[in-house]
Every structure is written in structure tokens, then in C-alpha cells.
Motif scaffolding. Structure first.
Motif, PDB file in Angstrom:
ATOM      1  N   ALA A 223      19.831   7.246   4.237  1.00 32.84           N
ATOM      2  CA  ALA A 223      18.657   6.717   4.941  1.00 32.84           C
ATOM      3  C   ALA A 223      17.942   5.721   4.038  1.00 32.84           C
ATOM      4  N   ILE A 224      17.416   4.681   4.660  1.00 34.70           N
ATOM      5  CA  ILE A 224      16.664   3.674   3.902  1.00 34.70           C
ATOM      6  C   ILE A 224      15.532   3.162   4.782  1.00 34.70           C
ATOM      7  N   SER A 225      14.378   2.918   4.173  1.00 29.41           N
ATOM      8  CA  SER A 225      13.232   2.382   4.904  1.00 29.41           C
ATOM      9  C   SER A 225      12.458   1.459   3.977  1.00 29.41           C
ATOM     10  N   ALA A 226      11.700   0.532   4.568  1.00 25.43           N
ATOM     11  CA  ALA A 226      10.914  -0.427   3.778  1.00 25.43           C
ATOM     12  C   ALA A 226       9.574  -0.659   4.455  1.00 25.43           C
ATOM     13  N   HIS A 227       8.512  -0.456   3.701  1.00 26.49           N
ATOM     14  CA  HIS A 227       7.160  -0.641   4.223  1.00 26.49           C
ATOM     15  C   HIS A 227       6.372  -1.546   3.280  1.00 26.49           C
ATOM     16  N   MET A 228       5.508  -2.349   3.859  1.00 27.20           N
ATOM     17  CA  MET A 228       4.806  -3.346   3.057  1.00 27.20           C
ATOM     18  C   MET A 228       3.577  -2.765   2.366  1.00 27.20           C
ATOM     19  N   ILE A 229       3.353  -3.224   1.131  1.00 23.29           N
ATOM     20  CA  ILE A 229       2.141  -2.903   0.370  1.00 23.29           C
ATOM     21  C   ILE A 229       1.605  -4.191  -0.247  1.00 23.29           C
ATOM     22  N   LYS A 230       0.358  -4.136  -0.640  1.00 22.16           N
ATOM     23  CA  LYS A 230      -0.285  -5.314  -1.225  1.00 22.16           C
ATOM     24  C   LYS A 230      -1.431  -4.854  -2.113  1.00 22.16           C
ATOM     25  N   ASP A 262      -8.113  -5.802 -12.940  1.00 19.29           N
ATOM     26  CA  ASP A 262      -8.124  -4.452 -12.369  1.00 19.29           C
ATOM     27  C   ASP A 262      -7.936  -4.497 -10.852  1.00 19.29           C
ATOM     28  N   PRO A 263      -7.158  -3.552 -10.299  1.00 13.19           N
ATOM     29  CA  PRO A 263      -7.006  -3.491  -8.838  1.00 13.19           C
ATOM     30  C   PRO A 263      -8.340  -3.134  -8.179  1.00 13.19           C
ATOM     31  N   VAL A 264      -8.645  -3.802  -7.071  1.00 12.95           N
ATOM     32  CA  VAL A 264      -9.863  -3.482  -6.330  1.00 12.95           C
ATOM     33  C   VAL A 264      -9.558  -3.089  -4.884  1.00 12.95           C
ATOM     34  N   ARG A 265      -8.304  -3.338  -4.446  1.00 15.72           N
ATOM     35  CA  ARG A 265      -7.942  -2.953  -3.083  1.00 15.72           C
ATOM     36  C   ARG A 265      -6.437  -2.720  -3.024  1.00 15.72           C
ATOM     37  N   PHE A 266      -6.049  -1.660  -2.336  1.00 14.20           N
ATOM     38  CA  PHE A 266      -4.641  -1.373  -2.100  1.00 14.20           C
ATOM     39  C   PHE A 266      -4.455  -1.195  -0.595  1.00 14.20           C
ATOM     40  N   VAL A 267      -3.655  -2.081   0.005  1.00 14.92           N
ATOM     41  CA  VAL A 267      -3.400  -2.038   1.439  1.00 14.92           C
ATOM     42  C   VAL A 267      -1.952  -1.626   1.647  1.00 14.92           C
ATOM     43  N   TYR A 268      -1.730  -0.724   2.597  1.00 11.77           N
ATOM     44  CA  TYR A 268      -0.362  -0.244   2.833  1.00 11.77           C
ATOM     45  C   TYR A 268      -0.108  -0.105   4.328  1.00 11.77           C
ATOM     46  N   HIS A 285      -1.684   4.154 -10.699  1.00 13.57           N
ATOM     47  CA  HIS A 285      -2.982   4.705 -11.120  1.00 13.57           C
ATOM     48  C   HIS A 285      -4.098   4.284 -10.169  1.00 13.57           C
ATOM     49  N   ILE A 286      -3.801   4.341  -8.872  1.00 16.88           N
ATOM     50  CA  ILE A 286      -4.791   4.010  -7.856  1.00 16.88           C
ATOM     51  C   ILE A 286      -5.480   5.294  -7.418  1.00 16.88           C
ATOM     52  N   VAL A 292      -8.692   1.935  -0.699  1.00 21.96           N
ATOM     53  CA  VAL A 292      -7.339   2.155  -0.205  1.00 21.96           C
ATOM     54  C   VAL A 292      -7.390   2.035   1.317  1.00 21.96           C
ATOM     55  N   ILE A 293      -6.717   1.014   1.852  1.00 19.92           N
ATOM     56  CA  ILE A 293      -6.885   0.669   3.261  1.00 19.92           C
ATOM     57  C   ILE A 293      -5.557   0.720   3.997  1.00 19.92           C
TER      58      ILE A 293
END
Length: 688
Positions: A223-230, A262-268, A285-286, A292-293
């Protein structure tokens, strides 16, 4: 809604509601369909910059252990971060619904955006070949499991987070995780071969998803899957104090350091597996305290600004042909015409070519001795820069004040600085502690053994690309006192310890706040004794609490105030006993409203100014800005006319109210769209 003693709207919240107005454009069926997609891209791009700058600033306050109430309009920084995240999640959900609706409407127009599971055999063949020839050579893929150090994700990139479940005879499910960076050098939207009247597009992310087998051939997986993050990073420039480094070196180093801020937003992608999300958050380290959105299938939706037109002009705004300025010919000498009278250029309704004509003529005219100009943001292939280089090659003394700290244009300005310097142009790199945001130019020409000055003063950048979509005023003048004072501003750039006095220009950081305060006080005095008193202002943003308070004072004295503010507005209009004489609207439409205009009744003899400055603390106190009085009566009337045209808008104007709900302004009478009416106004002037 966040307010401080019911007097101010918090600037961050007000900005988010401005971006909501941009989102409204993507939902407005009066806007052509492909343009609606592009507004969705603008909304996303705006939000990216908001998190890099404003959210990051508030987060720094929290991490410093401060509450920030004095600078955040009374809101505690920690509470504000939580409210921002909540609003952004709501807007994200709304934007996904709008995107889905637009997709359905595109299909009605025979435009189909396909996912990887929807391809026909012919399309599959096209996609495989495209991947092998164009995408695969540029693909950056990283297997994460065995890395001792997680790779640094770029804040300008989008990634596919890949999860593989490997085949195993033992029955134990081994998982492998990988990251694929979406290549930036390839169009995000790949146009597939047309079939009859049907147009097909596949998004690059889905094309890569279809070819996952080709990428991970070395793994045997079931099985394989791919989801976007930013990820979005803090974009603040941290300048070091190394005295051995030049200013350019310090800016270059700071821009480079921004890449690992430094990260200020993580969208997934909200459909991502919990195990994958947990793996990524732990490795990166989020914390849950970060923004986190959950989002949709696609991120970096700013790329929708470049959605292909597919030859469908009917789904785009009609292109307008920029008009000539009445009475100012492009054929003869522009300097000779300006010597006789002032002229106003209002882009994009007027052509930007007048600025280029001015500079090119100055570059060739044997009598011109020098050119001085400020540069904040130039076009990628700038004809302004080319004209200045041409001038220095013709023996002119050319001085350019270039702002290396123009946010997100730092690298471009560094490259232009090096190019201009190499050609022999004298460069000035700002004023310590201040950004130079003024938009001014002065040339000196020898006439009858005397030096005559010509120049222009603008509300916007000297950028032929943005001039097609940003509304800006530029005044061409040879007015002797104004030109003399404009030259003083350039003197200040070189001798910053000397503060000049001005009778005509309004210059930040020394005089803008005090001059406008005096102008408001004059309206207050006139209102108290029953004389004609009003104030009309058009700006991008209004955040200075001191100036807000001054307008409240004017309102209480009976001064009628009309505000057209495109973006942030911390003032609350229409509140009894505080601001009942103030009305405020925002116009978001085809063009980006960028003009700054100030009109004061002055008991029937209006005083009119254009300026590079909004009423924000940074513009008033921490930047070099230039405002200019308008003395030509025809131009004064023209500026007041264009203000009234904007004020009459009942299609694209939104009301500022206590509710901050972006309600469209509704007035009696026929529909009136100010940007279209402005073009018609100038078209009619040419016929007179």
C-alpha cells in the motif's frame, strides 16, 4: 471580535477580514470564472505572508513571555494566536468549499481538473511521458525513516508526505515514510491533450501521485499513499552586528537565514493518516501550541494565480487599453510639457509609459546633468533600471536610493544593486533605522546657465509589471519650491544627521504625523464655528491609534469624514459619541487599490495631497515617506472626482462596521462599479 475599549479593531484580526474580502471575490459570480480561481490564489498568497510576518511577530511576543497588550490593541498575544488560528481554519474551510464550487462551474464550461484516478488510457500515456521527461529529472525525494536529522523544509515549497506499507512474510507491517518536494520550475497546472470541446488539466501533485510506482520501484509495498503538507516560517530579518560586513552582505545573510526560520504554521491534508501526521510532527518538533491547520488535498494554492487561461477570454476580465494623459503627448519632449504645467498619471487607467518616457528622455538629453530616484520594488526585467543604466552611459550623474529591506524583494534588490553599481551608478543604501518607502525622482537640467529641476512623486513603486494591476497616482511637475524640497529629501539620504524643514512636502518620519494633525485641527476649528469642514482619505491601511483618536476627536466636533481603506482599519466608524460622523468602506475588485489621497475642506478651499504613506506607525515614525500637495486646480478637481467615483461604488464596496462582517454596501439607484467608472471617466476626458 477583538477590540480595545470599543475604540480599536485589532490590526491582525482586521487584516484577516481584509483577506476575507479577497476570498469573497473568489465566490462572487459577477467575477469571471478563471479570475475567481486567481483571487483564491491571491487569498492563499496573502495568508502565507501574514503568517510569515504578522503571526510570527505575535508568536515572538508570546515566546518572550510578554502579553503584548500595549502593541496588540489590548489583546493578549497568546489569546490572539488562538483566535487567529480559529479564524484561519474557518476561512480555510470556506475556501475549500469555494474551490469545489468553482470546479463544478469549470466543468459546465468543459474544463475538467482531473485527479490521478480519473485518467483515460491516452491521458495516462501522456502523463507518464511528461513525468519521465519533465518532472522526474527535477524531483527531490527523501526517505525519512533512517535519517538522524530531519531535512529542513522550505517555507515556499509544498511536499507530498508518502507512506508505504511494505510487504512482509512475518505478518508485521513495516512502514516507510518519504517526502517529495513539488518542483517549482514546472507549471503547477499541466494541460492535457484536448478532446473535442473538452479541456483537461491535471495538477502537478496528482501527476506525481500517479507516478509513485516509478519513483519507489526499489521498495516492495502493498500500500502507498501521498498527502500534501506545507510549513510556513518566520520571515523576520535578523541583522547581525558584524562591523566588517557590508550592508549588502548583512541583508544577504539575513535572507539566507530566513530559509531556516522558526516554523509558525503547519498545514496538512486533513485526510492524512494519524500515524503519518504524528510521525511528521514528532520529527519536525511541531507542538500543538503552534498553528497546526487541517487543509484540503492541495496546498500552495497561491499557484492558482497562474491558472492557465486555455484561450477562454470569456472567462477572464476584459483587458483594458491604458489611456494617454490628456494634453501630454508621447511624441514630443515630455520635459517641455511638464515645464508648462503639472500632469497626473493614474495607472492602470493611464499608461505607465510616461514614467519610462521621462527617464529615457532624461538619459539622452544633453542638457540633463543628473538623475536621482528612489527604488523600492522593480519589475523582473525593469525598463526603469535599463533607462538609468542608459543615462549613466551617456555621462549623466545617476544616484539611486535602493531599499534593500523591501520585504520579500530583498534578493531581487540586492541583484539590482550589484548590477547598477557595476554600471557606475551611485547607490545609497537607506537611512540607519529607517526604511525608505518614498517614491520620488528629480532630474537636473541646465537651461540658460541655470539648473532647472523636473521630477515626479508617486503613491506606488516604479514597476511596470505591478502598474498593470495596482492603482497609483504619479504627479509630474517642475514646480520650483516642490522640486527644491524634493532635492532636500535626497540630501537627507546622504547626510542623515541633518533634518531639513519643508513648507510644501509632508515628509516622514519628522513631519507627517504633525502636519496631518494640524490639518485635522484646522477642520475641527472650522466645524466648531460652523464653517465647511470635512476630511476624505483613501489609503491601504489605517493602524495608528494616535491618528484614529484624532479622527474620533474630529468626528465629535462635527467634521464629516469619509474613509476608503482597502486593507487593515483599526478605526471603528459609526459609534455614537465617538465616531458617528465617520463612514468607512473598502473596495476590493479587479485592480488592487493602492492610492493614498488626502482631502481637507479648508472652509471651501480644499487642500489635496497624495502620499507614499499610509497612516500606520511604521509609515509615520520608521520610514522615509513623501507626501505632496496638489496646486494645479484641474488636477485637484480630478483627484476629488476619482475619490467621489470610488465613494459611489455599490458593487465592490464593503462597509467597515462594529460587526466586521464585510457586508456589501448597498445604496439606492443603479449599480455602480468604481473601477469601471474610473476608466470611463478618463475615456470621457479625452473626448472633451
Amino acid at each position: 471580535m477583538v477590540k480595545h475599549n470599543n475604540q480599536y479593531i485589532n490590526r491582525e484580526i482586521s487584516w484577516l477580514w481584509f483577506n476575507e474580502r479577497v476570498l469573497q471575490e473568489s465566490a462572487d459570480k459577477n467575477v469571471p470564472l478563471i479570475e475567481r480561481l486567481r483571487f483564491l490564489g491571491i487569498f492563499s498568497n496573502n495568508l502565507d505572508e501574514f503568517f510569515k510576518v504578522r503571526y510570527a511577530t505575535v508568536k515572538r511576543i508570546v515566546e518572550a513571555g510578554k502579553n503584548g497588550k500595549s502593541v496588540l490593541g489590548g489583546e493578549k498575544a497568546k489569546d490572539l494566536l488562538e483566535e487567529i488560528t480559529k479564524i484561519c481554519i474557518d476561512q480555510q474551510t470556506k475556501s475549500l468549499d469555494i474551490l469545489k464550487q468553482i470546479g463544478e462551474e469549470l466543468e459546465e464550461q468543459n474544463i475538467f481538473i482531473l485527479q490521478e484516478t480519473e485518467l483515460t488510457d491516452n491521458q495516462k500515456e501522456f502523463v507518464k511521458n511528461y513525468f519521465l521527461q519533465r518532472v522526474s529529472p527535477q524531483l527531490m525525494t527523501i526517505i525519512l525513516n533512517d535519517l538522524t536529522r530531519f531535512p529542513t523544509l522550505k517555507d515556499t515549497a509544498a511536499y507530498l508526505a508518502v507512506r508505504m506499507v511494505l510487504k512482509s512474510g512475518s505478518g508485521k507491517k513495516e512502514k516507510r515514510y518519504a517526502l517529495i518536494e513539488i518542483p517549482k520550475g514546472i507549471d503547477r497546472f499541466i494541460v492535457l491533450p484536448k478532446e473535442g470541446d473538452r479541456n483537461y488539466i491535471i495538477i502537478l501533485d496528482d501527476l506525481i501521485r500517479y507516478c509513485l510506482d516509478s519513483i519507489f520501484t526499489m521498495f516492495e509495498y502493498e500500500a502507498i499513499s501521498a498527502h500534501m503538507i506545507k510549513i510556513t516560517r518566520d520571515a523576520e530579518l535578523d541583522m547581525d552586528n558584524d562591523l566588517s560586513k557590508s550592508f549588502i552582505e548583512k541583508i544577504s545573510s539575513s535572507v539566507e537565514h530566513r530559509k531556516v526560520g522558526d516554523p509558525v504554521r503547519f498545514v496538512y491534508d486533513k485526510s492524512i493518516g494519524k500515524d503519518t501526521l504524528l510521525f511528521l510532527q514528532e520529527k519536525m518538533h511541531i507542538e500543538d501550541t503552534d498553528s497546526v491547520i487541517p487543509g484540503g488535498r492541495y496546498h500552495n494554492r497561491r499557484d492558482y494565480m497562474g491558472f492557465p487561461s486555455l484561450g477562454r477570454q470569456d472567462l477572464l476580465y476584459d483587458r483594458i487599453v491604458p489611456l494617454p494623459i490628456k494634453g501630454l503627448s508621447m511624441e514630443g519632449s515630455i520635459l517641455e510639457e511638464i515645464a508648462k504645467k503639472d500632469y497626473l498619471q493614474y495607472t492602470p487607467y493611464h499608461t505607465f509609459a510616461y514614467i519610462l518616457k521621462f527617464l529615457r528622455e532624461a538619459a539622452l538629453d544633453p542638457k540633463v546633468r543628473s538623475i536621482k530616484i528612489t527604488v523600492y520594488r522593480l519589475a523582473n526585467d525593469s525598463q526603469v533600471a535599463a533607462s538609468l543604466i542608459n543615462a549613466v552611459k551617456n555621462g549623466k550623474q545617476v544616484t539611486v536610493q535602493i531599499e534593500l529591506q523591501a520585504r520579500f524583494d530583498e534578493q531581487a534588490n540586492i541583484e539590482y544593486a550589484e548590477q547598477l553599481q557595476a554600471e557606475g551608478i551611485k547607490l545609497i543604501f537607506g537611512v540607519p533605522g529607517l526604511k525608505v518607502h518614498s517614491k520620488i525622482c528629480v532630474i537636473e537640467r541646465e537651461e540658460d546657465d541655470e539648473i532647472k529641476r523636473y521630477g515626479f512623486i508617486s503613491t506606488g513603486n516604479f514597476n511596470e509589471s505591478t502598474a498593470r494591476i495596482y492603482t497609483d497616482y504619479t504627479l509630474f511637475t517642475a514646480h520650483v519650491p516642490i522640486m527644491k524640497e524634493l532635492n532636500k529629501v535626497f540630501d537627507f539620504f546622504e547626510t542623515t544627521y541633518k533634518i531639513n524643514k519643508y513648507k510644501h512636502l509632508i515628509v516622514s518620519p519628522h513631519y507627517t504625523k504633525s502636519t496631518f494633525t494640524k490639518l485635522i485641527d484646522n477642520e475641527i476649528s472650522n466645524a466648531i464655528v460652523g464653517k465647511e469642514a470635512y476630511i476624505k482619505i483613501k489609503m491601504n491601511s489605517f493602524t495608528s491609534y494616535k491618528m484614529v483618536d484624532k479622527l474620533y476627536e474630529a468626528s465629535r466636533a462635527g467634521v464629516k469624514i469619509q474613509l476608503i481603506i482597502r486593507g487593515i482599519c483599526c478605526l471603528v466608524p459609526g459609534v455614537k459619541g465617538m465616531s458617528e460622523n465617520i463612514e468607512a468602506i473598502s473596495i476590493v475588485d479587479k485592480f488592487l487599490e493602492h492610492t493614498r489621497l488626502f482631502v481637507f475642506a479648508n472652509d471651501g478651499n480644499p487642500k489635496v495631497y497624495i502620499s507614499s504613506a499610509d497612516w500606520m506607525t511604521r509609515n509615520l515614525d520608521y520610514r522615509v515617506e513623501v507626501g505632496c500637495p496638489i496646486y494645479d486646480e484641474d488636477i485637484k478637481q480630478e483627484l476629488m472626482d476619482t475619490f467621489e467615483i470610488c465613494w459611489k461604488d455599490n458593487m465592490k464596496a464593503r462597509l467597515f462596521t462594529e460587526k466586521q462582517d464585510n457586508a456589501y454596501r448597498k445604496t439606492k439607484g443603479p449599480k455602480y462599479r468604481s473601477q469601471f467608472a474610473t476608466y470611463d471617466y478618463y475615456l470621457e476626458k479625452l473626448k472633451q
